[in-house]
Motif scaffolding. Structure first.
Motif, PDB file in Angstrom:
ATOM      1  N   THR A  45      33.511  -0.933  27.623  1.00 53.09           N
ATOM      2  CA  THR A  45      32.944  -2.160  27.253  1.00 53.09           C
ATOM      3  C   THR A  45      33.692  -2.151  25.769  1.00 53.09           C
ATOM      4  O   THR A  45      33.679  -1.231  25.028  1.00 53.09           O
ATOM      5  N   ARG A  46      34.170  -3.345  25.270  1.00 55.09           N
ATOM      6  CA  ARG A  46      34.726  -3.505  24.143  1.00 55.09           C
ATOM      7  C   ARG A  46      34.030  -4.195  23.245  1.00 55.09           C
ATOM      8  O   ARG A  46      33.901  -5.573  23.356  1.00 55.09           O
ATOM      9  N   TYR A  47      33.490  -3.671  22.069  1.00 52.75           N
ATOM     10  CA  TYR A  47      32.874  -4.263  21.148  1.00 52.75           C
ATOM     11  C   TYR A  47      33.942  -4.595  19.768  1.00 52.75           C
ATOM     12  O   TYR A  47      34.939  -4.018  19.884  1.00 52.75           O
ATOM     13  N   ARG A  48      33.461  -5.215  18.963  1.00 50.75           N
ATOM     14  CA  ARG A  48      34.237  -5.724  17.796  1.00 50.75           C
ATOM     15  C   ARG A  48      35.034  -4.469  17.002  1.00 50.75           C
ATOM     16  O   ARG A  48      35.781  -4.341  16.367  1.00 50.75           O
ATOM     17  N   ASP A  49      33.980  -3.441  17.079  1.00 44.53           N
ATOM     18  CA  ASP A  49      34.441  -2.306  16.253  1.00 44.53           C
ATOM     19  C   ASP A  49      35.060  -1.162  17.239  1.00 44.53           C
ATOM     20  O   ASP A  49      35.235  -0.011  16.869  1.00 44.53           O
ATOM     21  N   GLY A  50      35.469  -1.362  18.476  1.00 38.78           N
ATOM     22  CA  GLY A  50      35.982  -0.571  19.262  1.00 38.78           C
ATOM     23  C   GLY A  50      35.526  -0.514  20.821  1.00 38.78           C
ATOM     24  O   GLY A  50      34.515  -1.049  21.218  1.00 38.78           O
ATOM     25  N   VAL A  51      36.103   0.575  21.569  1.00 39.43           N
ATOM     26  CA  VAL A  51      35.860   0.719  22.834  1.00 39.43           C
ATOM     27  C   VAL A  51      34.693   1.772  23.043  1.00 39.43           C
ATOM     28  O   VAL A  51      34.620   2.838  22.372  1.00 39.43           O
ATOM     29  N   LYS A  52      33.601   1.356  23.931  1.00 43.60           N
ATOM     30  CA  LYS A  52      32.588   2.474  24.346  1.00 43.60           C
ATOM     31  C   LYS A  52      32.656   2.785  25.742  1.00 43.60           C
ATOM     32  O   LYS A  52      33.108   1.611  26.586  1.00 43.60           O
ATOM     33  N   ILE A  53      32.513   4.089  26.119  1.00 47.43           N
ATOM     34  CA  ILE A  53      32.419   4.382  27.550  1.00 47.43           C
ATOM     35  C   ILE A  53      30.876   4.515  27.979  1.00 47.43           C
ATOM     36  O   ILE A  53      30.352   5.228  27.354  1.00 47.43           O
ATOM     37  N   LEU A  54      30.413   3.894  29.074  1.00 46.12           N
ATOM     38  CA  LEU A  54      29.212   3.915  29.492  1.00 46.12           C
ATOM     39  C   LEU A  54      29.183   4.192  31.111  1.00 46.12           C
ATOM     40  O   LEU A  54      29.883   3.943  31.531  1.00 46.12           O
ATOM     41  N   GLU A  55      27.993   4.952  31.234  1.00 42.35           N
ATOM     42  CA  GLU A  55      27.873   5.345  32.557  1.00 42.35           C
ATOM     43  C   GLU A  55      26.650   4.201  33.325  1.00 42.35           C
ATOM     44  O   GLU A  55      25.474   4.039  32.305  1.00 42.35           O
ATOM     45  N   LEU A  56      27.093   3.478  34.142  1.00 42.21           N
ATOM     46  CA  LEU A  56      25.963   2.663  34.906  1.00 42.21           C
ATOM     47  C   LEU A  56      24.766   3.515  35.454  1.00 42.21           C
ATOM     48  O   LEU A  56      24.960   4.312  36.153  1.00 42.21           O
ATOM     49  N   GLU A  57      23.619   3.184  35.017  1.00 38.50           N
ATOM     50  CA  GLU A  57      22.406   3.773  35.590  1.00 38.50           C
ATOM     51  C   GLU A  57      21.977   3.204  36.739  1.00 38.50           C
ATOM     52  O   GLU A  57      21.514   3.556  37.701  1.00 38.50           O
ATOM     53  N   TYR A  58      21.643   1.850  36.669  1.00 36.58           N
ATOM     54  CA  TYR A  58      21.370   1.041  37.874  1.00 36.58           C
ATOM     55  C   TYR A  58      21.448  -0.244  37.633  1.00 36.58           C
ATOM     56  O   TYR A  58      21.794  -0.686  36.613  1.00 36.58           O
ATOM     57  N   LEU A  59      21.693  -0.921  38.801  1.00 34.68           N
ATOM     58  CA  LEU A  59      22.004  -2.262  38.949  1.00 34.68           C
ATOM     59  C   LEU A  59      20.442  -2.934  39.211  1.00 34.68           C
ATOM     60  O   LEU A  59      19.711  -2.313  40.285  1.00 34.68           O
ATOM     61  N   SER A  60      19.802  -3.829  38.525  1.00 34.32           N
ATOM     62  CA  SER A  60      18.400  -4.296  38.718  1.00 34.32           C
ATOM     63  C   SER A  60      18.338  -5.117  40.221  1.00 34.32           C
ATOM     64  O   SER A  60      18.883  -5.599  40.600  1.00 34.32           O
ATOM     65  N   GLU A  61      16.853  -4.730  40.388  1.00 37.36           N
ATOM     66  CA  GLU A  61      16.580  -5.639  41.603  1.00 37.36           C
ATOM     67  C   GLU A  61      16.030  -6.979  40.941  1.00 37.36           C
ATOM     68  O   GLU A  61      15.820  -7.107  39.856  1.00 37.36           O
ATOM     69  N   PHE A  62      16.101  -7.877  41.982  1.00 33.94           N
ATOM     70  CA  PHE A  62      15.895  -9.256  41.142  1.00 33.94           C
ATOM     71  C   PHE A  62      14.550  -9.354  40.580  1.00 33.94           C
ATOM     72  O   PHE A  62      14.559 -10.023  39.260  1.00 33.94           O
ATOM     73  N   PHE A  63      13.314  -8.753  40.734  1.00 33.91           N
ATOM     74  CA  PHE A  63      12.180  -8.486  40.069  1.00 33.91           C
ATOM     75  C   PHE A  63      12.584  -8.232  38.593  1.00 33.91           C
ATOM     76  O   PHE A  63      12.203  -8.976  37.767  1.00 33.91           O
ATOM     77  N   SER A  64      13.146  -7.305  38.345  1.00 42.12           N
ATOM     78  CA  SER A  64      13.397  -6.696  37.194  1.00 42.12           C
ATOM     79  C   SER A  64      14.399  -7.359  36.223  1.00 42.12           C
ATOM     80  O   SER A  64      14.375  -7.878  35.142  1.00 42.12           O
ATOM     81  N   VAL A  65      15.333  -8.099  37.029  1.00 44.39           N
ATOM     82  CA  VAL A  65      16.277  -9.165  36.477  1.00 44.39           C
ATOM     83  C   VAL A  65      15.488 -10.556  35.710  1.00 44.39           C
ATOM     84  O   VAL A  65      15.732 -10.477  34.676  1.00 44.39           O
ATOM     85  N   VAL A  66      14.603 -10.709  36.418  1.00 42.84           N
ATOM     86  CA  VAL A  66      13.743 -11.820  36.047  1.00 42.84           C
ATOM     87  C   VAL A  66      12.877 -11.443  34.829  1.00 42.84           C
ATOM     88  O   VAL A  66      12.971 -12.045  33.516  1.00 42.84           O
ATOM     89  N   ASN A  67      12.400 -10.346  34.971  1.00 42.01           N
ATOM     90  CA  ASN A  67      11.312  -9.806  33.797  1.00 42.01           C
ATOM     91  C   ASN A  67      12.271  -9.329  32.640  1.00 42.01           C
ATOM     92  O   ASN A  67      11.626  -9.680  31.642  1.00 42.01           O
ATOM     93  N   GLN A  68      13.153  -8.829  32.757  1.00 39.72           N
ATOM     94  CA  GLN A  68      13.918  -8.097  31.678  1.00 39.72           C
ATOM     95  C   GLN A  68      14.335  -9.227  30.863  1.00 39.72           C
ATOM     96  O   GLN A  68      14.442  -9.497  29.589  1.00 39.72           O
ATOM     97  N   THR A  69      15.029 -10.293  31.653  1.00 35.57           N
ATOM     98  CA  THR A  69      15.598 -11.656  31.145  1.00 35.57           C
ATOM     99  C   THR A  69      14.483 -12.382  30.067  1.00 35.57           C
ATOM    100  O   THR A  69      14.718 -12.887  29.212  1.00 35.57           O
TER     101      THR A  69
END
Length: 155
Positions: A45-69
């Motif tokens: 992922t590229r932020y304005r101050d540089g690149v970060k390496i991230l590990e994907l933990e999970y892709l949310s189920e639709f219920f969590s997508v709605v609640n988190q948003t």
């Protein structure tokens, strides 16, 4: 998922209806809105101050997508939004120390529609206090995001 006649998806609440990009919508329909736990899937992922390496933990189920948003808009800590309007939370990633949300732009008609971003989570209002990092760019589409996941040693 509940689709409206205009092609938008009914989120309800403070989020309202959103136009989900076709590739992400197809993924959610294929998985029947069920989330997936990931391990060993890394991305840049590229932020304005540089690149970060991230590990994907999970892709949310639709219920969590709605609640988190909804949570971005209905903060317990203040009246402001924690991320800009028009982004929905589709998952979580972790770096060296930051807990990070994976966001999808649902700002139909905008140049970033369908693009994937990251946001280092904060309780502060957008661009205030500890929430001034901004969004990190990940991929031009959900499909590109999925296709670019790799083992850390391959990044």
């Amino acid at each position: 998922m509940s689709f409206n006649r205009d092609g938008s998806v009914a989120f309800g609440g403070s989020v309202g209806d959103v136009f989900i990009p076709e590739d992400y919508r197809d993924f959610m329909l294929y998985t029947d809105g069920v989330g997936t736990k990931e391990t060993g899937s890394w991305f840049l992922t590229r932020y304005r101050d540089g690149v970060k390496i991230l590990e994907l933990e999970y892709l949310s189920e639709f219920f969590s997508v709605v609640n988190q948003t909804w949570g971005f808009k209905a903060s317990l800590y203040h009246d402001g939004y924690t991320v800009p309007e028009g982004y929905m939370d589709i998952g979580t990633a972790e770096g060296d120390r930051e807990y990070t949300s994976v966001l999808l732009s649902v700002r139909k008609g905008e140049s970033d529609y369908g693009k994937v971003f990251t946001w280092m989570q904060s309780h502060d209002p957008w661009m205030e206090g500890e929430n001034t990092q901004g969004l990190g760019f990940v991929a031009d589409s959900f499909t590109d995001f999925m296709n670019n996941l790799a083992e850390r040693k391959n990044l």
